[in-house]
Design a protein around this motif. Sequence first.
Motif, short mmCIF file in Angstrom:
data_model
loop_
_atom_site.label_atom_id
_atom_site.label_comp_id
_atom_site.label_asym_id
_atom_site.label_seq_id
_atom_site.Cartn_x
_atom_site.Cartn_y
_atom_site.Cartn_z
N ASP A 5 62.08 -65.39 28.23
CA ASP A 5 62.13 -64.21 29.08
C ASP A 5 63.39 -63.39 28.81
O ASP A 5 63.33 -62.16 28.73
CB ASP A 5 62.08 -64.61 30.56
N ALA A 6 64.52 -64.07 28.63
CA ALA A 6 65.77 -63.37 28.32
C ALA A 6 65.67 -62.69 26.96
O ALA A 6 66.15 -61.57 26.78
CB ALA A 6 66.94 -64.36 28.36
N ASN A 7 65.06 -63.37 25.99
CA ASN A 7 64.90 -62.78 24.65
C ASN A 7 64.00 -61.55 24.69
O ASN A 7 64.28 -60.54 24.04
CB ASN A 7 64.34 -63.81 23.68
N ARG A 8 62.93 -61.63 25.46
CA ARG A 8 62.04 -60.46 25.58
C ARG A 8 62.74 -59.31 26.28
O ARG A 8 62.55 -58.14 25.92
CB ARG A 8 60.75 -60.84 26.29
N ALA A 9 63.58 -59.61 27.26
CA ALA A 9 64.36 -58.56 27.93
C ALA A 9 65.33 -57.93 26.93
O ALA A 9 65.51 -56.70 26.90
CB ALA A 9 65.11 -59.13 29.13
N ALA A 10 65.94 -58.76 26.09
CA ALA A 10 66.84 -58.25 25.06
C ALA A 10 66.08 -57.38 24.05
O ALA A 10 66.57 -56.34 23.62
CB ALA A 10 67.56 -59.40 24.35
N GLN A 11 64.87 -57.81 23.69
CA GLN A 11 64.04 -57.01 22.79
C GLN A 11 63.73 -55.66 23.42
O GLN A 11 63.75 -54.62 22.74
CB GLN A 11 62.73 -57.74 22.45
N ARG A 12 63.47 -55.65 24.71
CA ARG A 12 63.18 -54.40 25.42
C ARG A 12 64.38 -53.47 25.32
O ARG A 12 64.23 -52.27 25.09
CB ARG A 12 62.84 -54.71 26.89
N ASP A 13 65.58 -54.03 25.43
CA ASP A 13 66.80 -53.21 25.31
C ASP A 13 66.96 -52.67 23.89
O ASP A 13 67.38 -51.53 23.71
CB ASP A 13 68.04 -54.03 25.68
N ILE A 14 66.64 -53.49 22.89
CA ILE A 14 66.85 -53.10 21.49
C ILE A 14 65.74 -52.19 20.98
O ILE A 14 66.00 -51.16 20.36
CB ILE A 14 66.94 -54.35 20.60
N TYR A 15 64.48 -52.58 21.23
CA TYR A 15 63.33 -51.90 20.63
C TYR A 15 62.53 -51.04 21.60
O TYR A 15 61.58 -50.36 21.19
CB TYR A 15 62.39 -52.93 19.99
N GLY A 16 62.86 -51.08 22.88
CA GLY A 16 62.12 -50.30 23.86
C GLY A 16 61.03 -51.08 24.57
O GLY A 16 60.58 -50.70 25.64
N GLU A 17 60.58 -52.15 23.96
CA GLU A 17 59.59 -53.07 24.54
C GLU A 17 59.61 -54.35 23.73
O GLU A 17 60.18 -54.39 22.64
CB GLU A 17 58.20 -52.43 24.58
N PRO A 18 59.02 -55.42 24.25
CA PRO A 18 59.01 -56.67 23.47
C PRO A 18 58.31 -56.49 22.13
O PRO A 18 57.33 -55.74 22.02
CB PRO A 18 58.24 -57.64 24.37
#
Length: 172
Positions: A5-18
């Motif tokens: 979940d934390a990684n997907r949240a980080a992906q959202r920050d980096i790429y805009g979505e998982p």
Amino acid sequence: MADVDANRAAQRDIYGEPLGAIVDRCRATLGLTQGRVAALLGISAPMLSQVMSGQRIKIGNPAAVERLRAMVEATDAVAAGRLAGADAIARIEAAGGPGELLTGATTRRTSAREIAEQVQSLFRRVASASDYLSAAGRIEDAHPEIAELLRVYGAGRTDDAVAHLAGPVTAP
């Protein structure tokens, strides 16, 4: 599960979505398998699976990230009817530079000239320039694109091969 979940949240920050959502949208729109997406991005299928599932946060290879950006743009253009699927794939393949070679544990960019020289070297290990020219002449009428490949890579100058690599390729 908290790490994913934390990684997907980080992906959202980096790429805009998982990344899983991004890749699934691209796959569905472009009609690609996950393995083909990995190949287009220039990363391994296991690596793609790990970022899609949230086991990893990001794609570390800048050229692969550039191809992912191009894939998303091409997917949006296909979905909007502004681009054909085959043209979208060609754009993705061209993004992030002419290509990469895996050399041991490192990845290094390969120039179009190096690629052309490698292809010409392969052709020239198989037959002579005169053999390729003869074969090209025999098939010119029925298969002009193949005849051109034989001439350019089997008997042509490297500058011509580099130009051929950069030019448009028409699929049947």
